[in-house]
Design an enzyme around this catalytic site. Structure first.
Site, PDB file in Angstrom:
ATOM      1  N   TYR A 155     -17.431  14.461 -16.513  1.00 39.69           N
ATOM      2  CA  TYR A 155     -17.913  13.078 -16.489  1.00 39.69           C
ATOM      3  C   TYR A 155     -18.955  12.951 -15.357  1.00 39.69           C
ATOM      4  CZ  TYR A 155     -17.921   8.254 -14.928  1.00 39.69           C
ATOM      5  OH  TYR A 155     -18.329   7.031 -14.487  1.00 39.69           O
TER       6      TYR A 155
ATOM      7  N   LYS B  62      -9.082   4.370 -19.756  1.00 43.22           N
ATOM      8  CA  LYS B  62      -9.464   4.714 -21.118  1.00 43.22           C
ATOM      9  C   LYS B  62      -8.259   4.577 -22.070  1.00 43.22           C
ATOM     10  CE  LYS B  62     -13.435   5.506 -19.203  1.00 43.22           C
ATOM     11  NZ  LYS B  62     -13.314   6.030 -17.893  1.00 43.22           N
TER      12      LYS B  62
ATOM     13  N   ARG C 239       0.823  -1.220   0.000  1.00 43.32           N
ATOM     14  CA  ARG C 239       0.000   0.000   0.000  1.00 43.32           C
ATOM     15  C   ARG C 239       0.856   1.269   0.000  1.00 43.32           C
ATOM     16  NH1 ARG C 239      -2.363   1.348   4.326  1.00 43.32           N
ATOM     17  NH2 ARG C 239      -2.761  -0.770   5.090  1.00 43.32           N
TER      18      ARG C 239
ATOM     19  N   ASP D 167      -8.694  17.458 -16.329  1.00 45.91           N
ATOM     20  CA  ASP D 167      -8.887  16.044 -16.646  1.00 45.91           C
ATOM     21  C   ASP D 167      -8.552  15.886 -18.127  1.00 45.91           C
ATOM     22  OD1 ASP D 167      -9.972  13.573 -17.459  1.00 45.91           O
ATOM     23  OD2 ASP D 167     -11.356  13.577 -15.754  1.00 45.91           O
TER      24      ASP D 167
HETATM   25  C1  LIG Z   1     -13.246  12.198 -18.237  1.00 48.38           C
HETATM   26  C2  LIG Z   1     -13.335  11.152 -17.178  1.00 48.38           C
HETATM   27  N1  LIG Z   1     -12.749  11.356 -15.989  1.00 48.38           N
HETATM   28  C3  LIG Z   1     -12.809  10.441 -15.002  1.00 48.38           C
HETATM   29  C4  LIG Z   1     -13.502   9.258 -15.167  1.00 48.38           C
HETATM   30  C5  LIG Z   1     -13.571   8.266 -14.059  1.00 48.38           C
HETATM   31  O1  LIG Z   1     -12.659   7.237 -14.328  1.00 48.38           O
HETATM   32  P1  LIG Z   1     -12.839   5.719 -13.820  1.00 48.38           P
HETATM   33  O2  LIG Z   1     -14.033   5.146 -14.495  1.00 48.38           O
HETATM   34  O3  LIG Z   1     -11.532   5.092 -14.211  1.00 48.38           O
HETATM   35  O4  LIG Z   1     -13.004   5.783 -12.335  1.00 48.38           O
HETATM   36  C6  LIG Z   1     -14.117   8.996 -16.390  1.00 48.38           C
HETATM   37  C7  LIG Z   1     -14.862   7.744 -16.599  1.00 48.38           C
HETATM   38  O5  LIG Z   1     -15.539   7.577 -17.591  1.00 48.38           O
HETATM   39  C8  LIG Z   1     -14.037   9.968 -17.419  1.00 48.38           C
HETATM   40  O6  LIG Z   1     -14.628   9.781 -18.616  1.00 48.38           O
END
Ligand SMILES: Cc1ncc(COP(=O)(O)O)c(C=O)c1O
Length: 408
Positions: A127, A217, A73, A192
């Site tokens: 998101y 992704k 961890r 992001d």
């Molecule tokens: C732009 C964006 N940020 C963060 C996330 C969250 O990521 P995770 O699904 O890996 O927790 C997503 C998920 O679709 C996303 O599209």
């Protein structure tokens, strides 16, 4: 610098080169070609005094431990390779990996809010679950939603963070990151960068202090690994490591291994999928069944479009394209944000952020463009007779709106 890399890691290299070499500089010296996968949860030591000193050092500084981790961890060598590589690709001092993108955002919020400041300014759309985490105040933060132009006015003395996605999920709205960073003053800007990836955009170079990815992704790229990562300066990385240790949202080493492997093909995947996406956008822009196409100025492999017909028919009609949430995989995925990725956002907030009920979001993969077009075009329902109704309201003017042909 590792003794065996002959100082080469200090020479600036192109992104495509970094993608296949960063995080691997010591391998030849170790007599290895593929990175080792260390699945250990604990690490033996016969010297408990030395271990105590190392734990004290980590607890007070958050710096990465020299030598093997005490416990998984705290750190993991395979995950550390992915972190080093991603930091290099983003042009950041450090990166800290987490179990998912949401775990990464959680750690950032805890790190900032733990300094006593609880107010966050955020630009919609985000998101759906990021929106929910902030809007519901699940971590004790308070959010003010705004657009990029309103950020300066939204700042308060207790603002600890400004959050933006660019291009944003799902409308692909873009922010001028440099201008936004300027508007934030001394408050850190989190970008992001999941949709753009460092192949298309490096927010640190434009003044962002924190860059977040859902590594699930494009970084992984094959739809088989979940992870998140934050690229930032070493000072903030130290706080994030301490939070990760205390809250446990670690990235599994196998995920770290897969993500490092994913990075090596990131530039070719993103460029190839982006050129297919641009071609699909060109065709959709003149298709009479499409009310509006959204595609960012910086390009990329994500497209979004509003249909005149029922978007559910398109989801039900695809055969080659996979009807599934998520994005960034080698295969093409399509989903209906109002039903899935942004379902958790209140309807009114969703709509005012430009997420129309007729919007479909497509993550373009590596298939042949003609096969994709054939599948998409058969899935698009023909416009119902006499119902050339107006498209849903335009999304705040920032996405590229493709004109539909005159008279259609
Ligand atoms: C732009 C964006 N940020 C963060 C996330 C969250 O990521 P995770 O699904 O890996 O927790 C997503 C998920 O679709 C996303 O599209």
């Amino acid at each position: 610098m590792d003794a065996m890399d002959h100082g080469l890691s200090a020479i600036p290299r192109a992104l495509a080169t970094e993608a296949v070499h960063a995080g691997r500089e010591d391998l030849a010296g170790l007599g290895l070609h593929a990175p080792p996968l260390d699945l250990s949860t604990t690490y033996p030591s016969y010297d408990a005094r030395a271990e105590a000193a190392r734990i004290d050092e980590f607890a007070t500084t958050g710096a990465r431990l020299d030598g093997p981790p005490v416990y998984a961890r705290l750190d993991n060598p395979t995950v550390a390779r992915f972190e080093d590589a991603l930091a290099r690709l983003e042009g950041a001092e450090a990166a800290v990996a987490f179990a998912s993108g949401m775990a990464a955002l959680t750690a950032v919020l805890l790190a900032r809010a733990s300094q006593g400041l609880r107010h966050v300014v955020a630009v919609r759309p985000l998101y759906g679950c990021s929106d929910h985490l902030l809007d519901a105040g699940l971590l004790g933060t308070e959010v003010t939603w705004t657009d990029p132009a309103g950020v300066t006015d939204a700042l308060r003395p207790d603002t600890c963070l400004v959050v933006v996605e660019s291009p944003a999920n799902p409308t692909l709205a873009e922010a001028d990151i440099r201008a936004l960073a300027h508007s934030c003053g001394s408050v850190p800007l989190l970008v992001d960068n999941t949709f753009a990836t460092p192949v298309l955009q490096r927010p640190v170079e434009q003044g962002a202090r924190i860059v977040l990815h859902s590594a699930t992704k494009y970084l992984g790229g094959h739809g088989d690994v979940m992870g998140g990562v934050v690229a930032c300066d070493e000072e903030f990385a130290r706080t994030l490591r301490q939070i990760r240790f205390a809250t446990g949202g670690v990235l599994h080493p196998l995920a770290g291994y897969l993500l490092l492997r994913g990075l090596s093909t990131l530039p070719v995947r993103v460029r190839a999928a982006s050129s297919t996406a641009a071609e699909l956008v060109r065709r959709l822009a003149t298709d009479p069944r499409i009310a509006r196409v959204h595609y960012p100025r910086i390009g990329g492999a994500m497209i979004a479009f509003e249909v005149y017909g029922d978007p559910h028919d398109v989801i039900a009609g695809v055969r080659l394209i996979t009807p599934a949430v998520s994005l960034g995989s080698v295969d093409t995925l399509i989903q209906h944000p109002a039903s899935i990725s942004h379902r958790i956002v209140a309807e009114g907030d969703r709509r005012s952020a430009g997420v129309s009920d007729r919007l479909l979001r497509m993550s373009v993969g590596l298939e042949d463009v003609e096969d994709l077009w054939r599948d998409l075009t058969q899935a698009l329902s023909a416009p119902p007779a006499g119902s050339l109704r107006a498209a849903a309201p335009a999304a705040s003017g920032r996405p590229v709106a493709m004109p539909r042909p005159a008279g259609r």
